[in-house]
Design a protein around this motif. Structure first.
Motif, PDB file in Angstrom:
ATOM      1  N   ILE A 106       0.984  -1.226   0.007  1.00 20.88           N
ATOM      2  CA  ILE A 106       0.068  -0.164  -0.162  1.00 20.88           C
ATOM      3  C   ILE A 106       0.801   1.190  -0.019  1.00 20.88           C
ATOM      4  CG2 ILE A 106      -1.954   1.144   1.442  1.00 20.88           C
ATOM      5  CD1 ILE A 106      -2.824  -1.469   2.308  1.00 20.88           C
ATOM      6  N   LEU A 107       0.934   1.986  -1.196  1.00 24.12           N
ATOM      7  CA  LEU A 107       1.977   3.113  -1.294  1.00 24.12           C
ATOM      8  C   LEU A 107       1.377   4.255  -1.681  1.00 24.12           C
ATOM      9  CD1 LEU A 107       4.035   0.854  -3.743  1.00 24.12           C
ATOM     10  CD2 LEU A 107       4.307   0.636  -1.329  1.00 24.12           C
ATOM     11  N   ASP A 108       1.401   5.191  -0.794  1.00 24.51           N
ATOM     12  CA  ASP A 108       0.730   6.585  -1.111  1.00 24.51           C
ATOM     13  C   ASP A 108       1.651   7.543  -1.749  1.00 24.51           C
ATOM     14  OD1 ASP A 108      -0.792   8.709  -0.960  1.00 24.51           O
ATOM     15  OD2 ASP A 108      -0.985   8.607   1.248  1.00 24.51           O
ATOM     16  N   GLU A 109       1.546   7.820  -2.955  1.00 23.63           N
ATOM     17  CA  GLU A 109       2.524   8.594  -3.902  1.00 23.63           C
ATOM     18  C   GLU A 109       4.108   8.006  -3.949  1.00 23.63           C
ATOM     19  OE1 GLU A 109       1.747  11.068  -5.788  1.00 23.63           O
ATOM     20  OE2 GLU A 109      -0.395  11.594  -5.379  1.00 23.63           O
ATOM     21  N   PRO A 110       4.257   6.768  -3.902  1.00 28.71           N
ATOM     22  CA  PRO A 110       5.453   6.164  -4.025  1.00 28.71           C
ATOM     23  C   PRO A 110       6.813   6.584  -4.704  1.00 28.71           C
ATOM     24  CG  PRO A 110       4.208   4.738  -5.069  1.00 28.71           C
ATOM     25  CD  PRO A 110       3.261   5.863  -4.623  1.00 28.71           C
ATOM     26  N   LEU A 111       6.132   7.083  -5.913  1.00 33.28           N
ATOM     27  CA  LEU A 111       7.282   7.439  -7.069  1.00 33.28           C
ATOM     28  C   LEU A 111       7.799   9.001  -6.862  1.00 33.28           C
ATOM     29  CD1 LEU A 111       5.546   5.978 -10.206  1.00 33.28           C
ATOM     30  CD2 LEU A 111       7.296   4.988  -8.552  1.00 33.28           C
ATOM     31  N   GLN A 112       7.270   9.642  -5.848  1.00 37.80           N
ATOM     32  CA  GLN A 112       7.342  11.174  -5.540  1.00 37.80           C
ATOM     33  C   GLN A 112       8.866  11.201  -5.254  1.00 37.80           C
ATOM     34  OE1 GLN A 112       4.311  13.085  -3.651  1.00 37.80           O
ATOM     35  NE2 GLN A 112       5.710  15.224  -3.439  1.00 37.80           N
TER      36      GLN A 112
END
Length: 251
Positions: free
Chosen positions: A155-161
């Motif tokens: 569960i990844l919240d804006e992981p690429l930011q």
């Protein structure tokens, strides 16, 4: 399979989620899209039980999150919407903390750290304090921590930011590999090209309400010749125009 049933979340007088109901299947990359304040992070924080819904229920494979919180959390790898946590620890100390929380055996921990730290090119800095890192380096530390126990559900919240192009590419590749094993990836993003490239299914939120839930392919088929970005902005814009038009009619 993860099921949300009529999930509502209120912060004071503000209703962040207004009865959200949807199903997230296994073996898929599931994306949350929406403008700032749409309810994406509130939904994700509810899924990882950082925040508890005001009402409604969340089920993981039929088990209610309220009743099986610790058991379910052991299955989840979580990346928050900011990497600015545990700044006084070194990267290695942070990973050791995560490994202890998940009861990871020493040999497995060392193996995972070696593989992931090399992949994200942070091995040489692992004994440095997180506070000394750039935003992108901090993000790598948090991502590695989330993946350390090889959990079923990411569960990844804006992981690429903040990630550099190579790290972003590597993480997207890992996400695809994870679902190929029948496991689940849930992530939020503002980058619509990335959502179109990665997501099998998605939910589009607007002011705490669900305005679309389904596969990316079905959405694109309904709007031939358009990109996900164009479709998304049209859907959000239409909702805004309706609201503005409604207020004008009332005056």
């Amino acid at each position: 399979m993860i099921v949300l049933e009529n999930v509502k979340k209120r912060y004071g007088t503000k209703e962040a989620l207004k009865g959200l109901s949807l199903t997230i299947p296994e073996g898929k990359i599931f994306g949350f899209l929406g403008h700032n304040g749409a309810g994406k992070s509130t939904t994700i924080k509810s899924l990882v039980s950082i925040t508890m819904p005001t009402s409604g229920d969340i089920y993981f494979d039929g088990k209610n999150l309220k009743e099986h919180r610790l058991e379910i959390k052991k299955r989840i790898g979580y990346v928050p919407d900011t990497p600015n946590i545990f700044l006084q620890l070194t990267a290695m100390e942070y990973w050791n903390l995560i490994a202890a929380a998940f009861d990871l055996e020493e040999t497995e921990k060392d193996k995972q750290i070696q593989v992931l730290a090399n992949l994200f090119e942070i091995n040489a800095q692992k004994h440095n304090q997180i506070d000394s890192f750039s935003h992108g380096m901090r993000q790598k530390v948090i991502v590695i921590g989330a993946l350390l126990s090889n959990p079923d559900i990411w569960i990844l919240d804006e992981p690429l930011q903040g990630l550099d192009p190579q790290a972003a590419y590597d993480l997207k590749h890992l996400m695809k590999q994870h679902v190929e094993q029948g496991k689940t990836v849930i992530f939020s993003t503002h980058i619509l090209d990335t959502a179109e490239q990665l997501c099998d299914e998605l939910a589009i939120l607007k002011q705490g309400e669900l305005i679309y839930n389904g596969s990316v392919s079905e959405l694109l088929e309904k709007h031939p010749g358009q990109s996900l970005e164009t479709i998304y902005l049209s859907m959000i814009g239409s909702k805004q125009e309706e609201e503005i038009g409604g207020r004008v009619d009332e005056q």
